[in-house]
Design a protein around this motif. Structure first.
Motif, PDB file in Angstrom:
ATOM      1  N   GLU A  54       5.696 -16.861  62.248  1.00 42.31           N
ATOM      2  CA  GLU A  54       5.122 -18.031  61.935  1.00 42.31           C
ATOM      3  C   GLU A  54       5.495 -18.062  60.099  1.00 42.31           C
ATOM      4  O   GLU A  54       5.945 -19.076  59.621  1.00 42.31           O
ATOM      5  N   ALA A  55       5.560 -16.837  59.535  1.00 41.48           N
ATOM      6  CA  ALA A  55       5.800 -16.647  58.303  1.00 41.48           C
ATOM      7  C   ALA A  55       7.327 -17.080  58.042  1.00 41.48           C
ATOM      8  O   ALA A  55       7.539 -17.442  56.812  1.00 41.48           O
ATOM      9  N   ILE A  56       8.052 -16.974  58.874  1.00 38.27           N
ATOM     10  CA  ILE A  56       9.539 -17.052  58.729  1.00 38.27           C
ATOM     11  C   ILE A  56       9.768 -18.727  58.994  1.00 38.27           C
ATOM     12  O   ILE A  56      10.538 -19.395  58.354  1.00 38.27           O
ATOM     13  N   ASN A  57       9.219 -19.032  59.954  1.00 42.49           N
ATOM     14  CA  ASN A  57       9.194 -20.459  60.271  1.00 42.49           C
ATOM     15  C   ASN A  57       8.707 -21.639  59.597  1.00 42.49           C
ATOM     16  O   ASN A  57       9.264 -22.598  59.513  1.00 42.49           O
ATOM     17  N   LYS A  58       7.741 -21.128  58.906  1.00 41.71           N
ATOM     18  CA  LYS A  58       6.830 -22.144  58.335  1.00 41.71           C
ATOM     19  C   LYS A  58       7.703 -22.818  56.885  1.00 41.71           C
ATOM     20  O   LYS A  58       7.931 -23.865  56.747  1.00 41.71           O
ATOM     21  N   PRO A  59       8.362 -21.785  56.051  1.00 43.16           N
ATOM     22  CA  PRO A  59       8.963 -22.311  54.930  1.00 43.16           C
ATOM     23  C   PRO A  59      10.535 -22.803  55.679  1.00 43.16           C
ATOM     24  O   PRO A  59      10.920 -24.034  54.977  1.00 43.16           O
ATOM     25  N   LEU A  60      11.156 -22.472  56.679  1.00 43.59           N
ATOM     26  CA  LEU A  60      12.027 -23.033  57.217  1.00 43.59           C
ATOM     27  C   LEU A  60      11.926 -24.584  57.844  1.00 43.59           C
ATOM     28  O   LEU A  60      12.454 -25.641  57.275  1.00 43.59           O
ATOM     29  N   ARG A  61      10.793 -24.939  58.240  1.00 43.40           N
ATOM     30  CA  ARG A  61      10.329 -26.162  58.557  1.00 43.40           C
ATOM     31  C   ARG A  61      10.215 -27.234  57.531  1.00 43.40           C
ATOM     32  O   ARG A  61      10.510 -28.115  57.736  1.00 43.40           O
ATOM     33  N   ALA A  62       9.471 -26.327  56.382  1.00 42.92           N
ATOM     34  CA  ALA A  62       9.194 -27.248  55.465  1.00 42.92           C
ATOM     35  C   ALA A  62      10.536 -27.946  54.765  1.00 42.92           C
ATOM     36  O   ALA A  62      10.541 -28.832  54.162  1.00 42.92           O
ATOM     37  N   HIS A  63      11.617 -27.435  54.981  1.00 39.27           N
ATOM     38  CA  HIS A  63      12.976 -27.768  54.667  1.00 39.27           C
ATOM     39  C   HIS A  63      13.802 -28.280  55.760  1.00 39.27           C
ATOM     40  O   HIS A  63      15.112 -28.658  55.569  1.00 39.27           O
ATOM     41  N   GLY A  64      13.054 -28.684  56.783  1.00 42.77           N
ATOM     42  CA  GLY A  64      13.843 -29.333  57.827  1.00 42.77           C
ATOM     43  C   GLY A  64      14.533 -28.671  58.787  1.00 42.77           C
ATOM     44  O   GLY A  64      15.382 -29.220  59.548  1.00 42.77           O
ATOM     45  N   HIS A  65      14.411 -27.354  58.869  1.00 43.63           N
ATOM     46  CA  HIS A  65      15.277 -26.350  59.572  1.00 43.63           C
ATOM     47  C   HIS A  65      14.167 -25.810  60.765  1.00 43.63           C
ATOM     48  O   HIS A  65      13.278 -25.645  60.656  1.00 43.63           O
ATOM     49  N   ALA A  67      14.394 -22.057  63.317  1.00 46.03           N
ATOM     50  CA  ALA A  67      14.859 -20.654  63.355  1.00 46.03           C
ATOM     51  C   ALA A  67      15.904 -20.818  64.538  1.00 46.03           C
ATOM     52  O   ALA A  67      17.156 -20.179  64.380  1.00 46.03           O
ATOM     53  N   GLY A  68      15.589 -21.352  65.687  1.00 47.13           N
ATOM     54  CA  GLY A  68      16.235 -21.258  66.788  1.00 47.13           C
ATOM     55  C   GLY A  68      17.615 -22.094  66.682  1.00 47.13           C
ATOM     56  O   GLY A  68      18.716 -21.489  67.054  1.00 47.13           O
ATOM     57  N   ARG A  69      17.553 -23.144  66.093  1.00 49.38           N
ATOM     58  CA  ARG A  69      18.746 -23.950  65.715  1.00 49.38           C
ATOM     59  C   ARG A  69      19.767 -23.409  64.843  1.00 49.38           C
ATOM     60  O   ARG A  69      20.783 -23.405  65.190  1.00 49.38           O
ATOM     61  N   LEU A  70      19.107 -22.705  63.988  1.00 47.00           N
ATOM     62  CA  LEU A  70      20.052 -21.904  63.039  1.00 47.00           C
ATOM     63  C   LEU A  70      20.801 -20.695  63.613  1.00 47.00           C
ATOM     64  O   LEU A  70      21.897 -20.591  63.448  1.00 47.00           O
ATOM     65  N   ARG A  71      20.088 -20.139  64.699  1.00 43.34           N
ATOM     66  CA  ARG A  71      20.596 -19.072  65.404  1.00 43.34           C
ATOM     67  C   ARG A  71      21.699 -19.692  66.347  1.00 43.34           C
ATOM     68  O   ARG A  71      22.866 -19.100  66.382  1.00 43.34           O
ATOM     69  N   VAL A  72      21.532 -20.850  66.901  1.00 43.76           N
ATOM     70  CA  VAL A  72      22.402 -21.370  67.839  1.00 43.76           C
ATOM     71  C   VAL A  72      23.936 -21.630  66.876  1.00 43.76           C
ATOM     72  O   VAL A  72      24.938 -21.660  67.513  1.00 43.76           O
ATOM     73  N   ASP A  73      23.323 -22.311  65.958  1.00 44.42           N
ATOM     74  CA  ASP A  73      24.599 -22.623  65.068  1.00 44.42           C
ATOM     75  C   ASP A  73      25.409 -21.529  64.538  1.00 44.42           C
ATOM     76  O   ASP A  73      26.670 -21.454  64.463  1.00 44.42           O
ATOM     77  N   ARG A  74      24.824 -20.272  64.287  1.00 37.15           N
ATOM     78  CA  ARG A  74      25.607 -18.827  63.925  1.00 37.15           C
ATOM     79  C   ARG A  74      26.285 -18.547  65.138  1.00 37.15           C
ATOM     80  O   ARG A  74      27.401 -18.048  65.082  1.00 37.15           O
ATOM     81  N   ILE A  75      25.695 -18.706  66.420  1.00 30.88           N
ATOM     82  CA  ILE A  75      26.537 -18.001  67.572  1.00 30.88           C
ATOM     83  C   ILE A  75      27.661 -19.036  67.760  1.00 30.88           C
ATOM     84  O   ILE A  75      28.833 -18.566  68.196  1.00 30.88           O
TER      85      ILE A  75
END
Length: 99
Positions: A54-65, A67-75
């Motif tokens: 949650e501590a990682i996801n909260k700031p990502l969501r605040a910027h419209g991102h 984590a799961g989608r970022l990982r898929v994009d990296r793959i």
């Protein structure tokens, strides 16, 4: 603590992680925290739990991102740059989906 396994990092990820760890060591060489990402608590007390999802996801969501989608994009990006599926499996800790 859960089962430990190696996590292989590509150069794009490894370089900043290595730089961050070096900078953290220069600022606080006496820290015993085993965590790459730290909070004010885990930086000084390694008995505290690691940074939560949650501590990682909260700031990502605040910027419209997400984590799961970022990982898929990296793959997907990695797949565009290699013909070696074993490299991708190892790099991203991929496993077959359950049946």
């Amino acid at each position: 603590m859960g089962r430990r396994r190696p996590i292989y990092l590509d150069e794009l990820t490894h370089r900043p992680a290595r730089q961050w760890l070096a900078a953290r060591h220069r600022r606080g060489p006496a820290t015993t925290s085993p965590y790459l990402l730290v909070t004010a608590r885990t930086a000084t007390d390694d008995s505290e739990p690691p940074v939560s999802i949650e501590a990682i996801n909260k700031p990502l969501r605040a910027h419209g991102h997400q984590a799961g989608r970022l990982r898929v994009d990296r793959i997907l990006n990695g797949a565009q740059h290699t013909d070696d599926p074993l490299h991708l499996i190892r790099l991203f800790s991929l496993s077959p989906a359950p049946p």
